[in-house]
Each structure stands twice: as C-alpha cells, then as structure tokens.
Design a protein around this motif. Structure first.
Motif, PDB file in Angstrom:
ATOM      1  N   MET A   1       0.846  -1.213   0.000  1.00 50.45           N
ATOM      2  CA  MET A   1       0.000   0.000   0.000  1.00 50.45           C
ATOM      3  C   MET A   1       0.877   1.257   0.000  1.00 50.45           C
ATOM      4  O   MET A   1       1.847   1.355   0.735  1.00 50.45           O
ATOM      5  N   ILE A   2       0.497   2.202  -0.865  1.00 45.86           N
ATOM      6  CA  ILE A   2       1.217   3.467  -0.903  1.00 45.86           C
ATOM      7  C   ILE A   2       0.224   4.567  -0.539  1.00 45.86           C
ATOM      8  O   ILE A   2      -0.962   4.472  -0.845  1.00 45.86           O
ATOM      9  N   ARG A   3       0.708   5.631   0.165  1.00 48.12           N
ATOM     10  CA  ARG A   3      -0.204   6.705   0.575  1.00 48.12           C
ATOM     11  C   ARG A   3       0.110   7.986  -0.187  1.00 48.12           C
ATOM     12  O   ARG A   3       1.244   8.466  -0.165  1.00 48.12           O
ATOM     13  N   LEU A   4      -0.928   8.517  -0.844  1.00 47.80           N
ATOM     14  CA  LEU A   4      -0.807   9.706  -1.688  1.00 47.80           C
ATOM     15  C   LEU A   4      -1.504  10.888  -1.013  1.00 47.80           C
ATOM     16  O   LEU A   4      -2.692  10.804  -0.692  1.00 47.80           O
ATOM     17  N   ALA A   5      -0.785  11.991  -0.804  1.00 50.97           N
ATOM     18  CA  ALA A   5      -1.395  13.200  -0.233  1.00 50.97           C
ATOM     19  C   ALA A   5      -1.902  14.103  -1.355  1.00 50.97           C
ATOM     20  O   ALA A   5      -1.156  14.425  -2.286  1.00 50.97           O
ATOM     21  N   LEU A   6      -3.176  14.483  -1.256  1.00 53.88           N
ATOM     22  CA  LEU A   6      -3.790  15.417  -2.217  1.00 53.88           C
ATOM     23  C   LEU A   6      -4.392  16.589  -1.466  1.00 53.88           C
ATOM     24  O   LEU A   6      -4.731  16.480  -0.294  1.00 53.88           O
ATOM     25  N   GLN A   7      -4.561  17.715  -2.183  1.00 51.59           N
ATOM     26  CA  GLN A   7      -5.202  18.888  -1.572  1.00 51.59           C
ATOM     27  C   GLN A   7      -6.688  18.589  -1.304  1.00 51.59           C
ATOM     28  O   GLN A   7      -7.400  18.105  -2.186  1.00 51.59           O
ATOM     29  N   THR A   8      -7.141  18.892  -0.104  1.00 51.81           N
ATOM     30  CA  THR A   8      -8.535  18.606   0.287  1.00 51.81           C
ATOM     31  C   THR A   8      -9.528  19.363  -0.585  1.00 51.81           C
ATOM     32  O   THR A   8     -10.511  18.809  -1.062  1.00 51.81           O
ATOM     33  N   LYS A   9      -9.295  20.665  -0.717  1.00 45.55           N
ATOM     34  CA  LYS A   9     -10.122  21.488  -1.603  1.00 45.55           C
ATOM     35  C   LYS A   9      -9.247  22.623  -2.075  1.00 45.55           C
ATOM     36  O   LYS A   9      -8.225  22.917  -1.465  1.00 45.55           O
ATOM     37  N   GLY A  10      -9.660  23.257  -3.160  1.00 50.40           N
ATOM     38  CA  GLY A  10      -8.821  24.319  -3.696  1.00 50.40           C
ATOM     39  C   GLY A  10      -8.522  24.063  -5.155  1.00 50.40           C
ATOM     40  O   GLY A  10      -9.100  23.179  -5.776  1.00 50.40           O
ATOM     41  N   ARG A  11      -7.587  24.824  -5.681  1.00 51.63           N
ATOM     42  CA  ARG A  11      -7.331  24.816  -7.117  1.00 51.63           C
ATOM     43  C   ARG A  11      -6.776  23.519  -7.663  1.00 51.63           C
ATOM     44  O   ARG A  11      -6.882  23.264  -8.856  1.00 51.63           O
ATOM     45  N   LEU A  12      -6.092  22.729  -6.816  1.00 51.16           N
ATOM     46  CA  LEU A  12      -5.454  21.520  -7.345  1.00 51.16           C
ATOM     47  C   LEU A  12      -6.291  20.267  -7.114  1.00 51.16           C
ATOM     48  O   LEU A  12      -6.022  19.218  -7.695  1.00 51.16           O
ATOM     49  N   ASN A  13      -7.308  20.380  -6.252  1.00 47.08           N
ATOM     50  CA  ASN A  13      -8.052  19.195  -5.832  1.00 47.08           C
ATOM     51  C   ASN A  13      -8.674  18.428  -7.002  1.00 47.08           C
ATOM     52  O   ASN A  13      -8.425  17.229  -7.180  1.00 47.08           O
ATOM     53  N   ALA A  38      -8.285   3.318  -2.298  1.00 48.02           N
ATOM     54  CA  ALA A  38      -8.746   3.002  -3.648  1.00 48.02           C
ATOM     55  C   ALA A  38      -9.283   1.576  -3.651  1.00 48.02           C
ATOM     56  O   ALA A  38      -8.787   0.721  -2.923  1.00 48.02           O
ATOM     57  N   SER A  39     -10.316   1.323  -4.479  1.00 48.05           N
ATOM     58  CA  SER A  39     -10.912  -0.014  -4.457  1.00 48.05           C
ATOM     59  C   SER A  39     -10.173  -1.002  -5.354  1.00 48.05           C
ATOM     60  O   SER A  39     -10.305  -2.200  -5.184  1.00 48.05           O
ATOM     61  N   ASN A  40      -9.355  -0.511  -6.314  1.00 44.22           N
ATOM     62  CA  ASN A  40      -8.771  -1.437  -7.294  1.00 44.22           C
ATOM     63  C   ASN A  40      -7.264  -1.244  -7.504  1.00 44.22           C
ATOM     64  O   ASN A  40      -6.730  -1.631  -8.528  1.00 44.22           O
ATOM     65  N   PHE A  41      -6.612  -0.587  -6.535  1.00 46.82           N
ATOM     66  CA  PHE A  41      -5.156  -0.358  -6.644  1.00 46.82           C
ATOM     67  C   PHE A  41      -4.646  -0.168  -5.212  1.00 46.82           C
ATOM     68  O   PHE A  41      -5.359   0.392  -4.387  1.00 46.82           O
ATOM     69  N   PRO A  42      -3.419  -0.632  -4.896  1.00 50.33           N
ATOM     70  CA  PRO A  42      -2.949  -0.541  -3.507  1.00 50.33           C
ATOM     71  C   PRO A  42      -2.513   0.877  -3.128  1.00 50.33           C
ATOM     72  O   PRO A  42      -1.336   1.152  -2.890  1.00 50.33           O
ATOM     73  N   LEU A  43      -3.502   1.774  -3.088  1.00 45.65           N
ATOM     74  CA  LEU A  43      -3.204   3.185  -2.831  1.00 45.65           C
ATOM     75  C   LEU A  43      -4.272   3.739  -1.896  1.00 45.65           C
ATOM     76  O   LEU A  43      -5.449   3.401  -2.020  1.00 45.65           O
ATOM     77  N   GLU A  44      -3.830   4.580  -0.945  1.00 44.52           N
ATOM     78  CA  GLU A  44      -4.828   5.323  -0.178  1.00 44.52           C
ATOM     79  C   GLU A  44      -4.520   6.808  -0.282  1.00 44.52           C
ATOM     80  O   GLU A  44      -3.362   7.201  -0.463  1.00 44.52           O
ATOM     81  N   ILE A  45      -5.577   7.605  -0.184  1.00 49.58           N
ATOM     82  CA  ILE A  45      -5.422   9.039  -0.336  1.00 49.58           C
ATOM     83  C   ILE A  45      -5.603   9.721   1.016  1.00 49.58           C
ATOM     84  O   ILE A  45      -6.561   9.439   1.740  1.00 49.58           O
ATOM     85  N   LEU A  46      -4.661  10.597   1.341  1.00 47.25           N
ATOM     86  CA  LEU A  46      -4.743  11.413   2.544  1.00 47.25           C
ATOM     87  C   LEU A  46      -4.956  12.849   2.065  1.00 47.25           C
ATOM     88  O   LEU A  46      -4.137  13.392   1.333  1.00 47.25           O
ATOM     89  N   TYR A  47      -6.085  13.429   2.454  1.00 48.03           N
ATOM     90  CA  TYR A  47      -6.376  14.798   2.023  1.00 48.03           C
ATOM     91  C   TYR A  47      -5.819  15.804   3.025  1.00 48.03           C
ATOM     92  O   TYR A  47      -6.070  15.697   4.230  1.00 48.03           O
ATOM     93  N   LEU A  48      -5.042  16.771   2.531  1.00 45.87           N
ATOM     94  CA  LEU A  48      -4.377  17.774   3.376  1.00 45.87           C
ATOM     95  C   LEU A  48      -4.482  19.156   2.724  1.00 45.87           C
ATOM     96  O   LEU A  48      -4.754  19.266   1.529  1.00 45.87           O
ATOM     97  N   ARG A  49      -4.176  20.208   3.497  1.00 48.96           N
ATOM     98  CA  ARG A  49      -3.982  21.520   2.895  1.00 48.96           C
ATOM     99  C   ARG A  49      -2.710  21.473   2.050  1.00 48.96           C
ATOM    100  O   ARG A  49      -1.750  20.799   2.418  1.00 48.96           O
ATOM    101  N   ASP A  50      -2.691  22.207   0.967  1.00 50.76           N
ATOM    102  CA  ASP A  50      -1.522  22.106   0.078  1.00 50.76           C
ATOM    103  C   ASP A  50      -0.215  22.463   0.794  1.00 50.76           C
ATOM    104  O   ASP A  50       0.817  21.829   0.579  1.00 50.76           O
ATOM    105  N   ASP A  51      -0.289  23.444   1.708  1.00 45.37           N
ATOM    106  CA  ASP A  51       0.914  23.882   2.444  1.00 45.37           C
ATOM    107  C   ASP A  51       1.543  22.740   3.246  1.00 45.37           C
ATOM    108  O   ASP A  51       2.742  22.773   3.532  1.00 45.37           O
ATOM    109  N   ASP A  52       0.712  21.773   3.654  1.00 47.21           N
ATOM    110  CA  ASP A  52       1.206  20.697   4.521  1.00 47.21           C
ATOM    111  C   ASP A  52       1.748  19.504   3.746  1.00 47.21           C
ATOM    112  O   ASP A  52       2.337  18.593   4.334  1.00 47.21           O
TER     113      ASP A  52
END
Ligand code: PRT
Ligand code: ZN
Length: 210
Positions: A1-13, A38-52
C-alpha cells in the motif's frame, strides 16, 4: 500500500483526482473521508492543505503527493520531484503600482515587499544583490500596496486579472510552477514497486492527453 497526499479542496483538488481516476484508479473525493482507500489499486489518499503536503511527504506521513512546485520550493523540505503534471500552472511575480515607472530590479532596493513566499523571494534577491524588506503575510497579498503596508508584492499570477483589478502591474516573472508528483526520497521495496506501476499509468495518461 502506498499513501498519496492530495489537496482537500482548492485549485489543485479536482485535477489531482481527475489524473488519478484517468489512470484507472477508483478513489473517493474528500467530501466523505480525509483518508480513503482506492478499491482497485494498492493506494490510499490522505487529504491535506496544500501547504502541509511537502512536509507530510518529506516526513513519510505520506509516501507521495501532488502539490504545486511553488510550495515545494518555498518549504524547502527534502522530497523527490518525480513528474510535472501539466496543470495548476502559474508563476510567482513581482508587481508594483501601475503608475510607477520601472527599469530594472534595482527598483526594489530598500522597498517593502509583501509576500507569502519569503524564501523564494529572499533567494532571488540575494542572488541578484538586492537588499529589500520582505514582509511575510498570509493572505490577500495584492491589497498590501493599496493599504500602505508594502510598496510592492511578490505573488502568484495566472491570468493577471487580480493584479489589474488591484491597480498593480507585473514587472518580473521570477518562478514558474505547475502541479507535480513528489515522493519521499528513497522509496523502495513494495512501495517502490507500487510507485513504478503508478508512474507507468500516469505516463499513459500524459500520452493520451497529448
Ligand atoms: O486551502 P489550501 O491551503 O489547501 O489552499 P490555498 O488557498 O493555499 O491554495 P489554492 O487552492 O489557492 O492554490 C493551490 C495551488 O494552485 C497554488 O499553490 C499554485 O501552485 C496553484 N495555482 C495556480 C494558483 C493559481 N494558479 C492562482 N491563480 N494559486 C493561486 N492563485 C491565486 C493567486 O494567489 C492570486 O490571488 O489566484 C490569484 C491570481 O490569479 P489571476 O488569474 O487573477 O492572475
Ligand atoms: Zn495553502
């Protein structure tokens, strides 16, 4: 499993999620949960502010992340920039009141410049031999000259409309940025292998987008 950080909301989300979904990975948006698998790939998403996101990836709280190169450069944390993603394009520019005449960078000697990017600006001024007073402010940088707390600003520009509506003009384009995929340095083993599979899929998305 790999963890991917994405912007919670904002221009990049939205575009960050779109590129992951185009890579065939089924993920939920940030409205339901801040950590989701994710349901079909060993990935989970952690939503954060972009600054973090740069710190989270440097510290290994997330293995990879999608964030603007501007945040990576400003924060200075040690991460690997793996791939530019072609969206979130902008520049960080110096701008001054539109009635001022401008020749070159020496204009800024001794001036007060408001910005949320003091490190990028400080390095730029140092490498150009400019001594100026950098005032770090968090939001609404573009109103600083009008309210008298700065002579100029150093801020993100994309269309330029915000500068115009605040009576400012762009005089130096200093740093070009777009969204990029970043990673904790030295990811290996199972995570490294999942990352290779993800990069392969993102490469295919890029080719199909042209
Ligand atoms: O809540 P969170 O901290 O996650 O989000 P945020 O409010 O800090 O960031 P957000 O969502 O505004 O921007 C995220 C990233 O998008 C930035 O770090 C940049 O990498 C990228 N990006 C691309 C932009 C812009 N374009 C942009 N135009 N970020 C901000 N702007 C702002 C700019 O600050 C200015 O106020 O838009 C205005 C200028 O736009 P124009 O089109 O009028 O020139
Ligand atoms: Zn932010």
């Amino acid at each position: 499993m790999i963890r991917l950080a994405l912007q919670t909301k904002g221009r990049l989300n939205e575009e960050s999620l779109a590129i992951i979904r185009e890579a065939g990975i089924k993920v939920e948006d940030s409205k339901r949960k801040l950590l989701s698998r994710a349901s079909n790939f060993p990935l989970e998403i952690l939503y954060l502010r972009d600054d973090d996101i740069p710190h989270a990836v440097a510290a290994g709280i997330a293995d990879i992340g999608i964030v603007g190169e501007n945040e990576v450069a400003e924060k200075g944390f040690k991460v690997d920039v793996l791939q530019k993603l072609g969206f979130g394009k902008c520049r960080i520019s110096l701008a001054i009141p539109k009635g001022e005449s401008y020749q070159d960078l020496s204009y800024f000697r001794g001036k007060r410049i408001a910005t949320s990017y003091p490190n990028i600006l400080g390095e730029f001024f140092t490498s150009n031999g400019i001594n100026a007073d950098i005032e770090e402010i968090a939001g609404s940088v573009e109103i600083a000259p009008a309210v008298g707390i700065a002579d100029a600003i150093f801020d993100i520009v994309s269309s330029g409309g915000t500068l115009i509506s605040n009576g400012l003009k762009e005089v130096e384009k200093v740093f070009y940025s777009e969204a990029a995929l970043i990673a904790t340095p030295g990811l290996g083993g199972e995570k490294g292998e999942i990352l290779s599979r993800l990069l392969f899929r993102l490469g295919a998305v890029e080719r199909s987008r042209g």
